[in-house]
Design a protein around this motif. Structure first.
Motif, PDB file in Angstrom:
ATOM      1  N   VAL A 114      -9.857 -27.929  47.858  1.00  0.00           N
ATOM      2  CA  VAL A 114     -10.791 -28.991  48.270  1.00  0.00           C
ATOM      3  C   VAL A 114     -11.220 -29.816  47.061  1.00  0.00           C
ATOM      4  O   VAL A 114     -11.336 -31.042  47.146  1.00  0.00           O
ATOM      5  CB  VAL A 114     -11.999 -28.391  49.014  1.00  0.00           C
ATOM      6  N   GLY A 115     -11.430 -29.178  45.925  1.00  0.00           N
ATOM      7  CA  GLY A 115     -11.786 -29.910  44.710  1.00  0.00           C
ATOM      8  C   GLY A 115     -10.722 -30.906  44.300  1.00  0.00           C
ATOM      9  O   GLY A 115     -11.027 -32.056  43.963  1.00  0.00           O
ATOM     10  N   LEU A 116      -9.451 -30.491  44.367  1.00  0.00           N
ATOM     11  CA  LEU A 116      -8.346 -31.385  44.008  1.00  0.00           C
ATOM     12  C   LEU A 116      -8.242 -32.542  44.996  1.00  0.00           C
ATOM     13  O   LEU A 116      -8.172 -33.710  44.592  1.00  0.00           O
ATOM     14  CB  LEU A 116      -7.031 -30.605  43.975  1.00  0.00           C
ATOM     15  N   LEU A 117      -8.225 -32.217  46.289  1.00  0.00           N
ATOM     16  CA  LEU A 117      -8.088 -33.265  47.294  1.00  0.00           C
ATOM     17  C   LEU A 117      -9.268 -34.227  47.258  1.00  0.00           C
ATOM     18  O   LEU A 117      -9.094 -35.443  47.405  1.00  0.00           O
ATOM     19  CB  LEU A 117      -7.943 -32.648  48.683  1.00  0.00           C
ATOM     20  N   LEU A 176      -3.556 -25.024  41.612  1.00  0.00           N
ATOM     21  CA  LEU A 176      -4.158 -26.337  41.840  1.00  0.00           C
ATOM     22  C   LEU A 176      -5.318 -26.570  40.878  1.00  0.00           C
ATOM     23  O   LEU A 176      -5.620 -27.710  40.533  1.00  0.00           O
ATOM     24  CB  LEU A 176      -4.637 -26.453  43.282  1.00  0.00           C
ATOM     25  N   THR A 177      -5.944 -25.489  40.433  1.00  0.00           N
ATOM     26  CA  THR A 177      -7.016 -25.601  39.432  1.00  0.00           C
ATOM     27  C   THR A 177      -6.484 -26.260  38.174  1.00  0.00           C
ATOM     28  O   THR A 177      -7.095 -27.161  37.606  1.00  0.00           O
ATOM     29  CB  THR A 177      -7.570 -24.199  39.101  1.00  0.00           C
ATOM     30  N   GLU A 203      -7.462 -29.911  36.516  1.00  0.00           N
ATOM     31  CA  GLU A 203      -7.886 -30.054  35.116  1.00  0.00           C
ATOM     32  C   GLU A 203      -7.065 -31.125  34.408  1.00  0.00           C
ATOM     33  O   GLU A 203      -7.589 -31.910  33.618  1.00  0.00           O
ATOM     34  CB  GLU A 203      -7.764 -28.719  34.395  1.00  0.00           C
ATOM     35  N   ILE A 204      -5.767 -31.181  34.700  1.00  0.00           N
ATOM     36  CA  ILE A 204      -4.895 -32.177  34.070  1.00  0.00           C
ATOM     37  C   ILE A 204      -5.282 -33.576  34.524  1.00  0.00           C
ATOM     38  O   ILE A 204      -5.283 -34.537  33.742  1.00  0.00           O
ATOM     39  CB  ILE A 204      -3.421 -31.872  34.408  1.00  0.00           C
TER      40      ILE A 204
END
Length: 197
Positions: free
Chosen positions: A77-80, A190-191, A195-196
């Motif tokens: 969810v953080g990435l999306l 995905l973490t 970060e990238i």
């Protein structure tokens, strides 16, 4: 070196990429009376009608069972949300059916990031590794392959992206063999991708 973060069109595999792997493929093949380690969709496509349709319906039921049990990958969810806040376009390309994919996205709390028409299953596009689904999404988005990224955990995802001309991100969870010839960026989670970005 490909600048992944500059790209604004994202196509994600679902199982094992946005979700934690829960499918018992040995059990699915056994239920479908298929050979161990075969490609399920390819094997079913070779069956005569109506046997093929009967087994595809059984596959749909099995996949829906697993979709109900699915769990989100860490930081999905953080990435999306980060991509959504940038106004990037997000799509799903899966070998599941679209209803199964939509249910899995609902279960992991990620449904709101995807328009229904941007979630392509095996009935909306030819299955990966065919790049057909990516091509359909890019056409819908009026985007070029060099503006897009294909993110997945298996070589079929990477082959589809490479064939289409997008950048490719391999999420390997530390368990898969690498496919460096198909991969622009390899991350363990995905973490790490978040970060990238």
């Amino acid at each position: 070196m490909v600048d992944i973060g500059a790209r604004r069109y994202w196509v994600f595999d679902l199982d094992g990429t946005l979700t934690r792997p829960v499918h018992d493929f040995a059990h699915i093949r056994a239920e479908l009376e298929l050979a161990p380690n075969c490609d399920i969709l390819d094997s079913l496509a070779l069956l005569p009608s109506p046997q093929r349709e009967h087994k595809m319906a059984l596959l749909d039921r099995l996949e829906l069972f697993y979709a109900e049990k699915t769990q989100p990958a860490a930081d999905v969810v953080g990435l999306l949300d980060a991509l959504f806040q940038r106004n990037d376009r997000l799509g799903i390309l899966t070998r599941n059916s679209q209803p199964v994919a939509l249910q899995a996205l609902e279960v992991i709390g990620a449904r709101r990031y995807f328009l229904k028409e941007d979630v392509l299953g095996r009935d909306e596009a030819r299955p990966k590794p065919d790049p057909h689904g990516i091509e359909l999404l890019l056409e819908r988005w009026s985007a070029k392959p060099e503006e897009a990224v294909m993110v997945g955990d298996f070589r079929y995802d990477l082959e589809a992206g490479r064939s289409c001309g997008t950048a490719t991100v391999h999420v390997d969870h530390g368990t898969h063999q690498p496919w460096p010839e198909l991969t622009d960026l390899r991350v363990t989670s995905l973490t790490q991708l978040l970060e990238i970005l």
